[in-house]
Design an enzyme around this catalytic site. Structure first.
Site, PDB file in Angstrom:
ATOM      1  CB  THR A   1     -18.716 -18.391   3.337  1.00  0.00           C
ATOM      2  OG1 THR A   1     -20.034 -18.397   2.625  1.00  0.00           O
ATOM      3  CG2 THR A   1     -18.311 -17.043   3.291  1.00  0.00           C
ATOM      4  CG  ASP A   2     -17.128 -22.860   5.826  1.00  0.00           C
ATOM      5  OD1 ASP A   2     -17.880 -22.195   6.243  1.00  0.00           O
ATOM      6  OD2 ASP A   2     -15.983 -23.462   6.415  1.00  0.00           O
ATOM      7  CB  ALA A   3     -21.885 -25.263   6.071  1.00  0.00           C
TER       8      ALA A   3
ATOM      9  CB  VAL B   1     -15.490 -18.959   8.290  1.00  0.00           C
ATOM     10  CG1 VAL B   1     -15.788 -18.263   9.617  1.00  0.00           C
ATOM     11  CG2 VAL B   1     -15.269 -20.208   8.118  1.00  0.00           C
TER      12      VAL B   1
END
Length: 147
Positions: free
Chosen positions: A14-16, A19
């Site tokens: 996931t990203d910040a 997601v």
């Protein structure tokens, strides 16, 4: 049925925003590709380290339909198809439960590694393509289509 691969989304995917990071979707698709090769009795170490033949990806695309989150249980369906004597394409559909969340395509070309020139697909890949095409009773909804 198309070849299917089950995978759980991990925090590292996931990203910040929480997601799945867009580039990691292709990594997940590649995992499914590797699993399908292995399920067809292709020895992965030999396949990916063969000094004479390579199958680089020359095109990739992903359509994102819904976000994927940590803990989501993904079902990745793939169907490869031969699109020439030296190339093939893999169509992926990623679902969470009954909801399709992404669709992707990777296009691969068979090359002679030393000359970097195209060559005809190796027999083991042709067999893999035939096996997976034959096993696909109905097509998945391809990336870029409206269905």
């Amino acid at each position: 049925m198309p070849f299917t691969y089950n995978r759980t989304v991990r925090f590292q995917d996931t990203d910040a925003a929480g997601v799945v990071y867009f580039a990691n979707v292709l990594g997940i698709c590649h995992e499914a590709y590797e699993e399908s090769l292995e399920a067809s009795s292709i020895h992965l170490k030999d396949f990916f380290t063969n000094p004479s033949v390579g199958f680089p990806i020359v095109h990739a695309s992903v359509d994102f339909l819904r976000p994927m989150f940590v803990g989501d249980k993904l079902l990745i369906s793939l169907i490869p198809q031969k699109i020439g004597v030296e190339k093939f394409e893999i169509n992926y559909e990623i679902a969470v439960g009954e909801v399709v969340v992404a669709k992707a395509i990777t296009r691969h070309v068979c090359i002679d590694v030393s000359s970097r020139s195209k060559r005809e697909l190796a027999d083991e890949i042709i067999q893999w393509l035939e096996t997976n095409r034959r096993d696909a009773e109905k097509p998945v909804r391809w990336a870029g289509s409206s269905t």
